[in-house]
Write an enzyme that holds these catalytic residues in place. Structure first.
Site: not given
Lengths: 397, 266
Positions: B47, B58, B175
């Site tokens: 990735e 994040d 994911y």
């Protein structure tokens, strides 16, 4: 209704938030939809707005400004007279009540100039909710009085040091906190920005500004004003003021955004003038960005306007042509700040000073016998130290 | 058939290793070396993060990586060129981009996808583009045309109704976000992680890769018993943060770390 129309204003708006927040956003949307129609909730909200905030705020005729500018009659919608000194409390009270109804015991908020942080800390204290305020480290310094007040009210300030350390970074950090604590926490978004349903909730909670103005103005003059002016960062006071007037096509609506120090990227926060359609902090709106879609840091002398995006409904009102948005430079805003202070005995917030600059021009063009209302979104106590610093100190230092 | 689907169908290990790092941190030349080293050290699917100025999903380690990367003038041509160089090193390993939607939108979706495909990228992960938006539906169709995948995130907060609804526009793998919050290393995971992953596999008929918070070989090993893949970002990015200035030393550390993870799998 089309498949994805909920939460959109034309092409703008929607919900572009990380998946972890979706359940909370859906819960907020359904709770709000129910409570909006619930008489008991509305009575509870109105009780606090009347008895705690001090609403309705007055509509003041500005005699000296009218005379000095020599044009339209100037009226001021006095959000500066609300408890905590700005329109932000209208939204904070409403969302704190929503949080209580959802059983959330912790509230978080982002703040630039500190007024939304102050309003959130205030309702946190009043309702006994644990309160965390994210504030850019730069803003903690330049809006120190508000930062101190927030702490005094029992809320915790978490200064954000990443990036430009201002409102954009504080917003990102609040979203991250919410992602981690979504089960226990409500994020009181402070402006008409963010993922659906925030822009609608904030707009609705602030729309009493325009509704009251209309009623008060009709009572005073038996007509509608010819023009209405408000400042726009994220745009919550402006959307609150404009919302009820949008359908009255004869009333001209003006938004004042921060032209900062110049027209180059990084020198201003003039999102509507220079922004391009994009996706930031959960919504599709106009954003100041470079050709690669990276967000460009915003600048304004006013910490409250220092944001590279704008509420999606403003983006729509701009592209549809219903509202005219103009840029006002830092210098022009500072001049208006001093002019209003000296002529009316009201120290306006630096944000509001931007609106006054536009109002001056519009009033002159409208001419006598016409009427113009300025949304005086907040008082400028918080800005006095910063203004004196910029202007080189006061006489009695 | 997409290359990612093909890769999972033919994998020999129970679980695959999906490392992540941000392109351009500390500079694009180093990224080529890091990518190649990680592929040499057991990465099955790599990735690559395209830096975006406001990465709201994040945590601090990746935020700092993005800030370092953006100190270099951002340039899509450089992103694609770097990706191509990494891809040419091990063309059999699928590459995936992880980024936010705004840069893709500004590049132009079709142009972005064509260049990404040409650079060796087989799928996209976009944390701020929920499946139930028009843009996501359009993107899925555009990806499908190119035999590329749209990899959606599912979290512990995702309702059953949403899991069912995202079936139609999911491909490649899922994911699975192991815990609440943003990316970053963690000590503990939710108790029902195994059960949740097994049930998602049944409902979605797609490989489920677990990410967010995994950093140690022990954690990876444990989760690899039931997840189809293990995604590790912050721990790798931390190595680059600490040693990235010395490319040779950093490659050595990345290699040791990635091998320790890969070798921990059952």
């Amino acid at each position: 209704m089309g498949k994805y129309e909920a939460g959109y204003f034309g092409e703008f708006g929607g919900r572009y938030a990380p998946e972890i927040l979706t359940e909370a956003l859906e819960e907020l949307e359904s709770t709000y939809r129910k409570l909006k129609k619930n008489k008991k909730f509305q009575n509870e909200l109105n009780f606090y707005l009347k008895n705690y905030v001090g609403r309705p705020s007055p509509l003041t005729y500005a005699e000296r400004l009218t005379k000095e500018w020599g044009g339209a009659n100037i009226w001021l919608k006095r959000e500066d007279l609300n408890h905590t000194g700005a329109h932000k409390i209208n939204n904070a009270i409403g969302q704190a009540l929503l949080a209580k109804h959802m059983g959330k015991k912790r509230i978080i908020a982002e703040t630039g100039a500190g007024q939304h942080g102050l309003a959130t800390a205030t309702v946190g204290a009043m309702f006994g909710l644990e309160t965390i305020i994210y504030m850019g480290a730069v803003d903690v310094k330049r809006q120190n009085l508000n930062a101190k007040k927030i702490e005094m009210l029992g809320a915790k300030i978490l200064p954000v040091t990443s990036g430009e350390a201002t409102l954009k970074e504080a917003t990102s950090e609040a979203m991250r906190d919410w992602a981690l604590n979504v089960k226990t926490t409500h994020y009181i978004v402070g402006s008409a920005i963010g993922p659906h349903p925030f822009p609608t909730i904030v707009r609705d909670l602030q729309s009493l500004i325009g509704k009251e103005t209309k009623k008060q103005f009709k009572k005073a003059t038996k007509q509608l004003p010819d023009a209405v002016v408000a400042c726009v960062g994220g745009g919550s006071n402006a959307i609150g003021m404009f919302h009820d007037f949008v359908k009255d096509k004869k009333v001209k609506l003006y938004g004042a955004e921060a032209g900062g120090m110049g027209q180059k990227p990084g020198e201003h926060s003039a999102t509507i003038t220079f922004g391009k359609t994009g996706f930031l902090h959960g919504t599709k709106t106009l954003i100041i960005q470079d050709t690669n879609g990276q967000i460009v840091p915003a600048h304004s002398v006013s910490a409250g306007l220092d944001y590279p995006g704008v509420g999606p409904e403003h983006a729509y009102l701009s592209t549809s042509g219903r509202v005219e948005y103009r840029m006002v430079t830092d210098e022009e805003a500072l001049a208006s700040f001093l002019e209003i202070t000296r002529l009316e005995g009201i120290i306006p917030a630096l944000e509001t000073a931007h609106a006054f600059h536009v109002a001056k021009d519009v009033a002159k063009k409208l001419g006598k016998k016409k009427h113009l209302v300025v949304c005086l979104s907040g008082r400028g106590d918080k800005d006095v130290v910063e203004v004196l610093r910029i202007l080189g100190g006061g006489k009695h230092e | 058939m997409s290359k990612i689907k093909d890769y999972f169908a033919n994998k020999t290990n129970k679980s695959v290793f999906v490392p992540f790092f941000t392109l351009g941190d500390p500079h694009y030349e180093a990224s080529v070396k890091y990518g190649q080293t990680i592929l040499d050290s057991g990465a099955d699917i790599l990735e690559l993060g395209i830096p975006f100025s406001d990465p709201v999903a994040d945590g601090p380690v990746i935020q700092r990586a993005v800030a370092r990367a953006l100190k270099n003038p951002f340039d899509f041509a450089k992103i694609f060129q770097t990706t191509k160089q990494i891809h040419s090193h091990k063309p059999d390993r699928p590459l995936v981009y992880l980024t936010y939607f705004n840069p893709i939108y500004h590049c132009g979706v079709a142009s972005f996808l064509d260049q990404a495909k040409d650079s060796g990228v087989e799928g996209l992960v976009i944390p701020d583009l929920p499946f139930d938006t028009q843009e996501s539906e359009d993107l899925f169709a555009a990806l499908e045309k190119r035999d590329m995948d749209l990899i959606h995130l599912i979290t512990p907060a995702t309702t059953k109704r949403r899991v069912q609804a995202l079936k139609k526009t999911s491909s490649g793998f899922i994911y699975y976000v192991t815990s609440f919050g943003v990316t970053g290393e963690r000590r503990e995971f939710s108790l029902d992680l195994e059960e949740r992953i097994r049930s998602l596999k049944e409902i979605l008929q797609l490989p489920i890769c677990a990410g967010f918070g995994i950093s140690s070989p022990e954690q990876a090993s444990q989760i690899a018993h039931y997840a189809d893949g293990i995604i590790i970002g912050s721990a790798i990015q931390r190595i680059i943060e600490e040693s990235g200035a010395d490319t040779v030393a950093c490659c050595q550390k990345l290699s040791e770390y990635c091998l320790s993870i890969r070798n921990s799998f059952p």
